[in-house]
Scaffold this active site. Structure first.
Site, PDB file in Angstrom:
ATOM      1  CB  CYS A  60      80.680  15.981  15.752  1.00 19.94           C
ATOM      2  SG  CYS A  60      80.101  14.917  17.074  1.00 19.94           S
ATOM      3  CB  CYS A  61      81.455  18.004  10.619  1.00 16.30           C
ATOM      4  SG  CYS A  61      80.258  17.418   9.410  1.00 16.30           S
ATOM      5  CD1 TRP A  62      77.338  24.387  10.017  1.00 25.13           C
ATOM      6  CD2 TRP A  62      77.987  24.441  12.156  1.00 25.13           C
ATOM      7  NE1 TRP A  62      76.660  25.406  10.634  1.00 25.13           N
ATOM      8  CE2 TRP A  62      77.035  25.475  11.957  1.00 25.13           C
ATOM      9  CE3 TRP A  62      78.534  24.295  13.428  1.00 25.13           C
ATOM     10  CZ2 TRP A  62      76.627  26.321  12.972  1.00 25.13           C
ATOM     11  CZ3 TRP A  62      78.125  25.146  14.442  1.00 25.13           C
ATOM     12  CH2 TRP A  62      77.175  26.141  14.196  1.00 25.13           C
TER      13      TRP A  62
END
Length: 147
Positions: free
Chosen positions: A64-66
């Site tokens: 996950c990332c932004w």
């Protein structure tokens, strides 16, 4: 199932993801902002979680990332990883089925808890296709790793 999870930010949806996977009975290993003292940079933590899959330390990974884009790019640089950025259940199911994706990439910004549950339901319900054409495409991608 053993699942490695990374996030570059300690966001509520990332914590919910870890809890939901554990609630479903999975053994979860965390990286990045989810693990005190670990490198939270999206490239590093996504790589770390993704490496667990071809190494056999995890069956699958979720990165996950932004936006989910950076996490998917970093994970896909690991040989043997087929990471798919999924924002909905249909894409998640198709990624497992047709692409034999072994890493799920998610956007911390766009993924709500209800949508996350739908994505996970579809991801875990789908089995990699046995279709000759689908297997040939996955094999082709595997050969790209060797180049």
């Amino acid at each position: 199932m053993r699942i490695s999870v990374s996030s570059d930010m300690d966001e509520p949806v990332a914590r919910f993801l870890v809890g939901e996977l554990r609630r479903r009975g999975h053994e979860v290993r965390t990286y990045g902002a989810l693990e005190p003292g670990a490198d939270p940079q999206w490239a590093a933590c996504s790589e770390a979680a993704a490496r667990d899959v071809p190494a056999g330390a995890a069956d699958l990974a979720v990165v996950c990332c932004w936006t989910g884009t950076g996490a998917s790019i970093a994970a896909n640089k690991v040989a043997g990883v087929r990471a798919a950025l999924c924002a909905d259940a249909y894409t998640a199911g198709g990624a497992r089925r047709w692409n034999d994706a072994n890493v799920l990439a998610l956007s911390l910004r766009l993924t709500s808890e209800p949508v996350l549950k739908e994505i996970l339901d579809a991801w875990f319900a789908a089995e990699p296709s046995a279709d000759t054409e689908d297997r040939a495409n996955v094999a082709h991608v595997g050969r790209l790793d060797a180049r």
